[in-house]
Scaffold this motif. Structure first.
Motif, PDB file in Angstrom:
ATOM      1  N   TYR A  64      16.110 -12.675 -19.545  1.00  0.00           N
ATOM      2  CA  TYR A  64      15.249 -11.996 -18.576  1.00  0.00           C
ATOM      3  C   TYR A  64      13.787 -12.173 -18.968  1.00  0.00           C
ATOM      4  N   GLY A  65      12.883 -11.911 -18.035  1.00  0.00           N
ATOM      5  CA  GLY A  65      11.448 -11.948 -18.289  1.00  0.00           C
ATOM      6  C   GLY A  65      10.797 -10.742 -17.647  1.00  0.00           C
ATOM      7  N   TYR A  66       9.571 -10.424 -18.084  1.00  0.00           N
ATOM      8  CA  TYR A  66       8.904  -9.240 -17.546  1.00  0.00           C
ATOM      9  C   TYR A  66       7.393  -9.399 -17.589  1.00  0.00           C
ATOM     10  N   ILE A  67       6.735  -8.731 -16.649  1.00  0.00           N
ATOM     11  CA  ILE A  67       5.275  -8.663 -16.573  1.00  0.00           C
ATOM     12  C   ILE A  67       4.896  -7.198 -16.768  1.00  0.00           C
ATOM     13  N   PRO A  68       4.065  -6.887 -17.757  1.00  0.00           N
ATOM     14  CA  PRO A  68       3.800  -5.483 -18.091  1.00  0.00           C
ATOM     15  C   PRO A  68       2.709  -4.846 -17.236  1.00  0.00           C
ATOM     16  N   ASP A  69       2.636  -3.524 -17.330  1.00  0.00           N
ATOM     17  CA  ASP A  69       1.496  -2.761 -16.843  1.00  0.00           C
ATOM     18  C   ASP A  69       1.331  -1.577 -17.792  1.00  0.00           C
ATOM     19  N   LYS A  70       0.507  -0.621 -17.441  1.00  0.00           N
ATOM     20  CA  LYS A  70       0.257   0.507 -18.345  1.00  0.00           C
ATOM     21  C   LYS A  70       1.148   1.708 -18.044  1.00  0.00           C
ATOM     22  N   ALA A  71       2.069   1.544 -17.080  1.00  0.00           N
ATOM     23  CA  ALA A  71       2.898   2.678 -16.685  1.00  0.00           C
ATOM     24  C   ALA A  71       4.362   2.469 -17.032  1.00  0.00           C
ATOM     25  N   ASP A  72       5.033   1.586 -16.312  1.00  0.00           N
ATOM     26  CA  ASP A  72       6.483   1.441 -16.477  1.00  0.00           C
ATOM     27  C   ASP A  72       6.873   0.532 -17.636  1.00  0.00           C
ATOM     28  N   ILE A  73       6.199  -0.596 -17.775  1.00  0.00           N
ATOM     29  CA  ILE A  73       6.533  -1.541 -18.846  1.00  0.00           C
ATOM     30  C   ILE A  73       5.278  -1.783 -19.691  1.00  0.00           C
ATOM     31  N   CYS A  74       5.226  -1.115 -20.832  1.00  0.00           N
ATOM     32  CA  CYS A  74       4.105  -1.309 -21.765  1.00  0.00           C
ATOM     33  C   CYS A  74       4.455  -2.322 -22.842  1.00  0.00           C
ATOM     34  N   ASN A  75       5.741  -2.465 -23.133  1.00  0.00           N
ATOM     35  CA  ASN A  75       6.174  -3.400 -24.168  1.00  0.00           C
ATOM     36  C   ASN A  75       7.605  -3.849 -23.882  1.00  0.00           C
ATOM     37  N   GLY A  76       8.139  -4.670 -24.774  1.00  0.00           N
ATOM     38  CA  GLY A  76       9.474  -5.210 -24.571  1.00  0.00           C
ATOM     39  C   GLY A  76      10.570  -4.171 -24.594  1.00  0.00           C
ATOM     40  N   ASP A  77      10.396  -3.113 -25.379  1.00  0.00           N
ATOM     41  CA  ASP A  77      11.403  -2.054 -25.402  1.00  0.00           C
ATOM     42  C   ASP A  77      11.507  -1.363 -24.053  1.00  0.00           C
ATOM     43  N   ASP A  78      10.354  -1.160 -23.406  1.00  0.00           N
ATOM     44  CA  ASP A  78      10.376  -0.538 -22.077  1.00  0.00           C
ATOM     45  C   ASP A  78      11.145  -1.411 -21.086  1.00  0.00           C
ATOM     46  N   ALA A  79      10.886  -2.715 -21.125  1.00  0.00           N
ATOM     47  CA  ALA A  79      11.576  -3.621 -20.201  1.00  0.00           C
ATOM     48  C   ALA A  79      13.074  -3.633 -20.463  1.00  0.00           C
ATOM     49  N   ALA A  80      13.455  -3.687 -21.743  1.00  0.00           N
ATOM     50  CA  ALA A  80      14.875  -3.705 -22.082  1.00  0.00           C
ATOM     51  C   ALA A  80      15.548  -2.403 -21.675  1.00  0.00           C
ATOM     52  N   LEU A  81      14.851  -1.292 -21.841  1.00  0.00           N
ATOM     53  CA  LEU A  81      15.428   0.003 -21.481  1.00  0.00           C
ATOM     54  C   LEU A  81      15.645   0.108 -19.972  1.00  0.00           C
ATOM     55  N   ILE A  82      14.690  -0.390 -19.199  1.00  0.00           N
ATOM     56  CA  ILE A  82      14.855  -0.401 -17.741  1.00  0.00           C
ATOM     57  C   ILE A  82      16.061  -1.248 -17.356  1.00  0.00           C
ATOM     58  N   LEU A  83      16.210  -2.398 -18.003  1.00  0.00           N
ATOM     59  CA  LEU A  83      17.338  -3.272 -17.708  1.00  0.00           C
ATOM     60  C   LEU A  83      18.659  -2.609 -18.086  1.00  0.00           C
ATOM     61  N   LEU A  84      18.706  -1.963 -19.235  1.00  0.00           N
ATOM     62  CA  LEU A  84      19.941  -1.297 -19.665  1.00  0.00           C
ATOM     63  C   LEU A  84      20.295  -0.138 -18.739  1.00  0.00           C
ATOM     64  N   LYS A  85      19.300   0.604 -18.295  1.00  0.00           N
ATOM     65  CA  LYS A  85      19.569   1.698 -17.355  1.00  0.00           C
ATOM     66  C   LYS A  85      20.076   1.146 -16.022  1.00  0.00           C
ATOM     67  N   THR A  86      19.501   0.028 -15.599  1.00  0.00           N
ATOM     68  CA  THR A  86      19.963  -0.603 -14.358  1.00  0.00           C
ATOM     69  C   THR A  86      21.414  -1.034 -14.480  1.00  0.00           C
ATOM     70  N   LEU A  87      21.768  -1.626 -15.608  1.00  0.00           N
ATOM     71  CA  LEU A  87      23.155  -2.053 -15.824  1.00  0.00           C
ATOM     72  C   LEU A  87      24.089  -0.854 -15.915  1.00  0.00           C
ATOM     73  N   ALA A  88      23.606   0.231 -16.526  1.00  0.00           N
ATOM     74  CA  ALA A  88      24.440   1.435 -16.616  1.00  0.00           C
ATOM     75  C   ALA A  88      24.745   1.985 -15.231  1.00  0.00           C
ATOM     76  N   GLY A  89      23.728   1.979 -14.354  1.00  0.00           N
ATOM     77  CA  GLY A  89      23.961   2.434 -12.982  1.00  0.00           C
ATOM     78  C   GLY A  89      24.876   1.497 -12.226  1.00  0.00           C
ATOM     79  N   MET A  90      24.763   0.221 -12.500  1.00  0.00           N
ATOM     80  CA  MET A  90      25.588  -0.772 -11.825  1.00  0.00           C
ATOM     81  C   MET A  90      27.052  -0.621 -12.213  1.00  0.00           C
ATOM     82  N   TYR A  91      27.297  -0.234 -13.464  1.00  0.00           N
ATOM     83  CA  TYR A  91      28.671  -0.050 -13.945  1.00  0.00           C
ATOM     84  C   TYR A  91      29.084   1.428 -13.948  1.00  0.00           C
ATOM     85  N   ASP A  92      28.304   2.254 -13.207  1.00  0.00           N
ATOM     86  CA  ASP A  92      28.645   3.667 -13.045  1.00  0.00           C
ATOM     87  C   ASP A  92      28.687   4.384 -14.383  1.00  0.00           C
TER      88      ASP A  92
END
Length: 827
Positions: A64-92
């Motif tokens: 995956y790749g990501y473009i940061p901002d100062k709110a939702d994605i400040c660093n790589g951990d933020d991007a990975a966490l968003i992705l993991l939460k998305t996958l968690a919702g996808m798999y209920d």
């Protein structure tokens, strides 16, 4: 009874609706399809937890790749966490996953993460994006998602929904099943970081009043990644002619001055990287230090398990770094057998026994990048790093009349438009802040603002001062990709997106590569937009570049020029000492002056007057000095003390002055002498360091800690020193502890532990001495009969060389001494 009868399904009844089902699995299916409508809420929650805990899972690597901002994605951990939460919702599984990840986000296993070493020194620079990164996680095995393509479509749709209204962007490119042993962070062979910046940064505007910026722009042809071999432009023959390859008609159009200029840039880049060199004696210590550091990391990951004693020190080093080379190739064959198995043990043993002359003749020498991070000192083993490549990857132009700026193709031939260089760094691991400072130093060198020997200065592990380098704006950086060479061979799969047919499987398919290339340009467009966000001044100069030059680069140049002059003096003096040009009976002050301190004011010119407030404490310090009872300096404190004065009566520590041990060898000496876990270079036998010494009075934290001997040896001095703090700073909360130093010069360090009750330390110097300023993060402070407050636990600080009698008092309150006032302990 037959085994077949034993395995037949057993009818099972649902406890909620009392309906009979042919099997236990059928009951589960019934409850899932009805969302537990026949159960009460608490029973259904327990059922859900049971099902999720027993779900069959497969470990996968997600690209995956990501473009940061100062709110939702400040660093790589933020991007990975968003992705993991998305996958968690996808798999209920959203509720369960969210609770787990929010408790400790450092468990995220990704290419540019730091959970494997748990060191802030390896934290990704905040505000940086990524072309691609890999996340390793375990996902439920689902049969209702037919293909990876369908899976990608669902994930990206969910990610877009979760980031709706945000300027952050995240895109998933692929998913591959991997073995359970795969670790996205630890198994990276090398990482790459890109920097995109305007060529304006290479112009020294202050010395180019009549400089034509447009003509300078036209010197740079537009080049896309892989479309043209850029190194053909940089290469030149002995006759200083361009390489006339038939496929590089564009390069033939360059004039000779441009080729020479670009070749100079290449040489500057190469000076900042590590190189293959002939093996020398001191490299054994570097190798051992690296292996010891890797051993501690592995022991931490494996808990208290004993390390594999069958693996020799050479194996450990080679597998960790792959640096021993012969004839320009990496000698990692010694560990190939252990990694791959399957009958390779004989080959491994054969190649291992072959080392002697040929296989260990050359090695990739690491450098210490302590001056390229705000978080470390030279003696920390993590600073000993590889920087394999630093190269020019592309030159791009952007049409700023469109939003986002459109990338202009080379065929459009619009050379009058501002070009942006894409430079690339490749390394094993990047320290926090390292990449911006490497690029920043390159710009300073390319502009001719600092002499080239600054490179030698910033990498010199023996120089007892920090020379911080200037960081380029962090928004110009982004991660490129991580390479998993070992796993590619084991899995026979391409694990980084590229057009290569070495294997049939992996991320070399056209859909993935095209998507990544499209994303790469999108990220570069985003970076160019940030450079343009403040506009252009009347002279056509980018405001963002002008501001960075004025606020960061030029102030650094002014400091660095002074530090470089001092380094040259120090280096000349060190060479003179090594050549025995100093006689053994050199006095202490002469020895200091000979070590590059010719700019010290003469000691005879220092006023002997003592301010009334300091008189009593100075009298008691001199009394303690003459008593012969001055306590021994603790081994821990000796670690950061310079030993340039002698342990003999003449005051010349010839063993220290003439020592040719590398920093790594001294680190090993510390481990063997002090038995500390941390790596450090600075330890000397008690009594070395001339008349220097350091001890504490007051309180020490914890019931198990013995209280300082100084409390009973010098009670009057202790009381007078605590009273002095109150007199000097009546509004400051009284400290619990004082460090008392005598003729001690400290190397760059931060104080151990953490402050409590107060966030700052207080220091004052006493005595008749010249020099001896305290340096805090590069700023010198005269503390002779003056006070200075600073954060000794976070700010790096050290002592400038001095001549004469110098005492210093440091008042502080360590963690564990909250509410304790040292003055209350005095009789």
């Amino acid at each position: 009874m037959s085994s077949k009868a034993d395995k037949s399904p057993v009818p099972c009844k649902c406890q909620g609706c009392d309906i009979q089902f042919p099997s236990r699995n059928a009951v589960f299916t019934h409850l899932v399809q009805t969302n537990g409508a026949c159960l009460d809420p608490e029973e259904y929650i327990n059922f859900r937890k049971y099902v999720l805990a027993n779900r069959k899972r497969q470990k996968v690597m997600i690209l995956y790749g990501y473009i940061p901002d100062k709110a939702d994605i400040c660093n790589g951990d933020d991007a990975a966490l968003i992705l993991l939460k998305t996958l968690a919702g996808m798999y209920d599984e959203e509720d369960e996953m969210t609770e787990q990840q929010q408790s400790d986000s450092l468990r995220i296993n990704r290419s540019y993460g730091r959970s494997g070493r748990s060191s802030a020194l390896l934290e990704q620079d905040e505000g940086t994006g990524a072309i691609t990164e890999v996340l390793a996680t375990r996902l439920p095995v689902e049969s209702n998602i037919e293909s990876v393509k369908d899976w990608l479509k669902q994930v990206n749709e969910r990610v877009s929904t979760s980031l709706k209204g945000s300027s952050s962007q995240l895109r998933v490119f692929g998913k591959i099943d991997v073995p359970s042993a795969f670790n996205a962070e630890v198994d990276v062979g090398h990482r790459r970081i890109e920097c995109l910046f305007p060529v304006d940064l290479l112009v020294n505007f202050d010395e180019a009043q009549s400089f034509n910026l447009i003509e300078f722009f036209e010197r740079f042809p537009s080049l896309f990644d892989g479309a043209l071999r850029i190194d053909q432009i940089y290469s030149r023959s002995d006759k200083h002619e361009t390489n006339a390859d038939a496929s590089t008609a564009q390069s033939n159009a360059l004039d000779q001055d441009t080729v020479t200029y670009l070749h100079g840039l290449k040489k500057t880049m190469q000076s900042l990287t590590t190189h293959i060199v002939e093996r020398k004696k001191e490299h054994v210590a570097n190798k051992t230090e690296k292996s010891l550091g890797g051993k501690r990391i592995r022991e931490k990951q494996n808990g208290n398990r004993k390390p594999n004693t069958k693996l020799s020190a050479h194996d450990t080093f080679a597998s960790d770094a792959g640096e021993v080379v012969a004839n320009g190739t990496s000698d990692t064959a010694t560990v190939t057998g252990k990694i791959r198995g399957n009958g390779r043990d004989k080959e491994r043993s054969k190649n291992k026994n072959k080392t002697t002359d040929e296989s260990s003749k050359f090695l990739l020498e690491r450098k210490r990048y302590h001056n390229f991070t705000p978080l470390a000192m030279a003696h920390e083993y993590l600073c000993l790093r590889r920087l394999d490549r630093f190269y020019h990857r592309a030159t791009l132009r952007f049409d700023t009349t469109q939003h986002p700026p459109r990338v202009i193709t080379p065929e459009e031939n619009k050379r009058n438009i501002r070009p942006f260089l894409v430079l690339s760094l490749t390394a094993d691991v990047f320290l926090h802040g390292q990449a911006p400072r490497v690029f920043g130093l390159f710009v300073a060198l390319a502009r001719g603002l600092i002499d080239k020997d600054i490179v030698e200065c910033v990498f010199d592990e023996h120089y007892p001062h920090l020379v911080p380098t200037p960081p380029l704006p962090v928004f110009a950086m982004y991660a490129g990709e991580a390479a998993y060479t070992k796993w590619e061979g084991k899995m026979q799969t391409v694990l980084s997106p590229r057009r290569q047919n070495i294997f049939d499987k992996g991320w070399n398919d056209s859909d993935t590569v095209n998507a990544v290339e499209e994303w790469t340009m999108k990220l570069r467009q985003h970076t160019a937009t940030l450079w343009y966000q403040n506009g252009v001044d009347a002279g056509g100069r980018l405001v963002a570049e002008k501001k960075w030059t004025g606020d960061v680069l030029m102030p650094w140049v002014e400091r660095a020029r002074k530090q470089l002059e001092h380094y040259r003096d120090w280096k000349s003096a060190r060479a003179a000492v090594s050549n025995d040009e100093l006689v053994v009976d050199t006095t202490a002050s002469e020895a200091i002056l000979s070590l590059g301190m010719t700019d010290l004011p003469p000691l005879a010119g220092v006023s002997p007057e003592v301010p009334a407030m300091f008189e009593r404490v100075l009298h008691l310090l001199r009394q303690a000095d003459a008593s012969g009872l001055w306590p021994s300096t603790s081994a821990k404190r000796q670690l950061v003390m310079v030993s340039t004065l002698a342990g003999d009566s003449n005051g010349t520590d010839s063993s220290a002055l003439h020592s040719k041990m590398s920093l790594s060898e001294q680190c090993i000496r510390v481990k063997n002498t002090v038995r500390r876990e941390e790596s450090s270079a600075y330890v000397y036998d008690e009594g070395q360091g001339g008349a220097s010494g350091s001890f504490s009075v007051g309180a020490m934290p914890g019931d198990s800690c013995s209280q300082p001997k100084g409390n009973t040896l010098f009670p009057e001095l202790m009381k007078a020193a605590f009273e002095l703090e109150i007199a000097l700073c009546p509004d400051r909360e009284p400290s619990s502890t004082i460090a008392i130093n005598r003729n001690a010069q400290f190397r760059p360090h931060t104080d151990s532990g953490a402050g409590a009750g107060q966030s700052t330390s207080l220091i004052a110097g006493l005595g008749c001495y010249s020099g001896g300023e305290l340096v805090v993060e590069g700023e010198q402070h005269d503390i002779r009969y003056k006070t200075l407050e600073f954060n000794g636990w976070k700010q790096r600080h050290w002592t400038m060389p001095f001549a004469g009698e110098r005492f210093s008092l440091v008042w502080f309150t360590p963690k564990g001494c909250e509410g304790v006032h040292g003055i209350d302990l005095c009789a």
